[in-house]
Design an enzyme around this catalytic site. Structure first.
Site, short mmCIF file in Angstrom:
data_model
loop_
_atom_site.label_atom_id
_atom_site.label_comp_id
_atom_site.label_asym_id
_atom_site.label_seq_id
_atom_site.Cartn_x
_atom_site.Cartn_y
_atom_site.Cartn_z
N GLY A 136 37.28 53.56 45.53
CA GLY A 136 36.78 52.22 45.83
C GLY A 136 37.53 51.17 45.05
O GLY A 136 38.27 51.47 44.11
N GLY A 152 37.26 46.86 43.57
CA GLY A 152 36.40 45.73 43.24
C GLY A 152 37.21 44.65 42.57
O GLY A 152 38.45 44.74 42.47
N GLY A 153 36.52 43.60 42.10
CA GLY A 153 37.21 42.52 41.42
C GLY A 153 37.88 42.99 40.14
O GLY A 153 38.85 42.39 39.68
N PHE A 154 37.39 44.08 39.55
CA PHE A 154 37.92 44.61 38.30
C PHE A 154 39.22 45.37 38.52
O PHE A 154 40.07 45.47 37.65
CB PHE A 154 36.90 45.54 37.65
CG PHE A 154 36.55 46.72 38.53
CD1 PHE A 154 37.33 47.86 38.54
CD2 PHE A 154 35.46 46.67 39.37
CE1 PHE A 154 37.02 48.93 39.35
CE2 PHE A 154 35.13 47.73 40.19
CZ PHE A 154 35.92 48.86 40.19
N VAL A 169 39.07 52.44 41.49
CA VAL A 169 38.55 53.69 40.94
C VAL A 169 39.17 54.86 41.71
O VAL A 169 39.22 54.85 42.95
CB VAL A 169 37.01 53.75 41.04
CG1 VAL A 169 36.50 55.09 40.50
CG2 VAL A 169 36.38 52.60 40.26
N LYS A 207 38.56 54.64 36.30
CA LYS A 207 38.53 53.21 36.62
C LYS A 207 39.75 52.55 36.02
O LYS A 207 39.95 52.55 34.80
CB LYS A 207 37.24 52.59 36.05
CG LYS A 207 37.07 51.11 36.32
CD LYS A 207 35.70 50.65 35.79
CE LYS A 207 35.48 49.17 35.99
NZ LYS A 207 34.14 48.74 35.51
N ASP A 248 25.10 42.67 36.25
CA ASP A 248 25.76 42.87 37.54
C ASP A 248 25.11 44.02 38.31
O ASP A 248 25.79 44.94 38.79
CB ASP A 248 27.25 43.13 37.35
CG ASP A 248 28.06 42.84 38.62
OD1 ASP A 248 27.54 42.13 39.50
OD2 ASP A 248 29.19 43.32 38.72
#
Length: 603
Positions: free
Chosen positions: A286, A288-290, A293, A306, A407
């Site tokens: 997946g 995300g903004g970070f 993964v 991650k 979050d």
């Protein structure tokens, strides 16, 4: 003419310097363009919320203010007065303008204008293709909150604090009028009559359709006057992508992590590269903004690695916060951190692998989604809700130092092989040093739109109450099987899942919101209690929300859910504490939002 910063605002009118402020126009745009559409990936959606204040300096005041999407980085010349900084006499109505605006008009400059107090949607022109009168006075000199949404088909705008219904809705295909990449921001103007147009806070989030999408997420947390003269003015804002970090490793990162007596194992970069086959895309779990993964194998043990994006905003702070926070936590409903790595400017975390991935991939799956054919039954869903409640109760009340997650959302709830919930992603989490405090003050609001409590926009604080609000939204998602901002249900869902469910509660039909994929097979009293608990957690007044300890007692059947009003109360700030609290139910959580700032660990 130059801009000045004064009175906690970006002042770009001579209100400070003494020059006249008549016949001016300007634009305030975020400096990076947003990719609105592509031929291969379609059209992006976006949400923006901002607070503006229009203060007349003459009677009547000036022309007005507009939220704009434009293909041009510069303001049209001669766009002062009635042109609102959008166009001019020679370009008005031309497709070359490449601009769509939601105008807040405070002057009846044209025969076509409804009044001197209306909202309109403009395409390449100052003439609105649709407009509506407003009951709220735009020129009152007070803060007015606005939310503008685009779902790829409809442009909607909500004005005022209650936002029960959109002030204007227009079906529009933005790619017909705008280029692939657009600038977002504001325009304004004055004529012979003047006013100050001040944008006091601004949040913009959108699903970019770029080949390498990053969540465009902009916050302005200081007042911003957007009357600009001379040339277009660009805000230098922060975004979740920026300049590449320096290549040399920062020794302070490891020092801060190693200060923790419970710091997990440090891995070498080559170990995690080998585990993930050099971050092979086929192992991707997946994004995300970070960052991303990946699934990996460390000594035949499955892990989730991650990898923080080099362009993610405040990546080192988030990395340190996640390692130092979660390494001190031990609970069956929290994801376990296996180890970390900071080498050659790579920031990596290794977590235990959750075979059923994240909750959002199951709870929102479509019937046509062949990769995720699972429909979670009610018992599993209720178990997930209870698991998350236990995790949050532990963070708020079971730790030596209270932890705010900040979050909570479906994509951060991971499911093990038995579909037990594990709360993860502690990149935004913050530890509160003093046990008698409940909040974390910050200059930069954190969280995910749709899950954020309304007071977050006014206080800039994360608190136990804001965590509770996000938990309430999560419960609604799990029961209803819908996302917070889903607008696909006969246009009755425009105000978000909280308003939508509360409306069914008002009509005494609350069980009608239950996910149809359950086919009516669920425990009706248990489901009704869960929905009522969720609404109480999402109460607009943070003082009226239960603590996570009480939420857990409701879910276990020890106490009834809190009594909630039939009509959803309006959001009012500052919030008013109740006259009295029930000692048995412990409302609100000890300390409250208005207690003094506490000493903090982390950002």
């Amino acid at each position: 003419m130059h801009s000045e910063i004064a009175f906690d605002a970006i002042q770009v009118t001579p209100d400070v310097s003494g020059s006249p402020i008549t016949n001016l126009s300007g634009q305030a745009l975020y400096k990076r363009p947003f990719k609105l559409w592509s031929e291969s990936k379609g059209t992006a959606s976006f949400n923006t919320t901002f607070v503006f204040r229009i203060t007349p300096r003459t009677d009547p005041g000036g022309e007005g203010l507009a939220f704009i999407l434009t293909g041009h980085a510069t303001r049209p010349e001669n766009s002062e007065g009635k042109w609102l900084g959008i166009s001019n006499a020679s370009t008005n109505g031309s497709a070359q303008n490449q601009i769509v605006a939601v105008e807040f008009d405070t002057s009846k400059s044209y025969m076509e204008d409804l009044s001197n107090n209306h909202i309109g949607v403009n395409v390449n022109s100052v003439y609105s293709i649709k407009q509506e009168n407003l009951s709220i006075n735009l020129s009152s000199g007070t803060d007015i909150i606005v939310k503008v949404q685009y779902d790829g088909k409809n442009l909607s705008a909500f004005v005022g604090t209650q936002m029960k219904a959109p002030a204007i809705v227009l079906p529009i295909n933005l790619p017909d009028h705008l280029p692939q990449k657009v600038f977002v921001g504001f325009s304004a103007s004055t004529g012979n009559h003047t006013q100050l147009n001040c944008v006091r806070s601004w949040e913009f989030s959108g699903s970019s359709v770029d080949e390498h999408p990053d969540l465009l997420w902009v916050w302005i947390m200081v007042p911003v006057t957007v009357l600009v003269s001379g040339a277009a003015f660009y805000f230098s804002l922060k975004r979740k992508c920026g300049k590449q970090e320096e290549e040399e490793d920062d020794p302070r990162v490891e020092q801060q992590i190693q200060r923790s007596s419970t710091a997990p194992r440090k891995f070498r970069l080559k170990e995690l590269k080998a585990a993930t086959e050099n971050f092979n895309s086929k192992n991707e779990l997946g994004k995300g903004g970070f960052g991303t993964v990946y699934k990996g194998f460390l000594k035949n043990k499955e892990v989730a690695v991650k990898r923080f994006s080099r362009n993610s905003h405040q990546r080192k702070q988030d990395f340190i916060a996640e390692v130092t926070t979660i390494s001190n936590l031990h609970h069956k409903n929290l994801v376990k951190l296996v180890g970390w790595c900071y080498e050659k400017n790579e920031l990596l975390l290794a977590y235990e692998f959750m075979s059923n991935k994240s909750l959002d991939k199951l709870i929102f799956c479509k019937k046509s989604d062949v990769e995720n054919p699972i429909t979670l039954n009610w018992e599993t869903r209720y178990g997930i809700i209870c698991g998350v409640a236990q995790a949050l109760d532990y963070l708020h009340n079971g730790c030596e130092k209270r932890v705010l997650h900040r979050d909570i959302k479906a994509s951060n709830i991971l499911l093990d092989s038995d579909f037990n919930a594990r709360l993860g992603d502690f990149g935004l989490a913050r530890i509160i040093q003093l046990s008698d405090q409940t909040h974390h003050s910050t200059k930069e609001i954190a969280g995910t739109p749709g899950y954020m409590a309304p007071e977050s926009f006014h206080t800039g604080r994360a608190a136990v109450e804001t965590d509770v609000y996000a938990f309430g939204v999560l419960v609604l998602e799990v029961v209803c099987g819908r996302k917070p901002g889903d607008q696909s249900v006969n246009n009755k869902y425009n105000n978000g899942i909280v308003d939508w469910v509360w409306e069914y509660y008002r009509r005494q039909r609350i069980l009608d919101v239950v996910d149809l994929r359950l086919k009516g097979v669920f425990h009706k009293e248990q489901t009704e209690y869960a929905l009522m608990l969720a609404l109480s957690c999402c109460h607009p007044n943070p003082y009226q929300r239960p603590s996570m300890r009480i939420a857990l007692r409701v879910l276990t059947g020890e106490v009834d859910p809190p009594v909630i009003p039939i009509e959803k109360p309006p959001f009012v700030w500052p919030a008013t504490p109740p006259v009295s609290f029930s000692e048995d139910l412990e409302y609100p959580p000890t300390g409250g939002l208005l207690s003094p700032p506490s000493e903090l660990i982390g950002r």
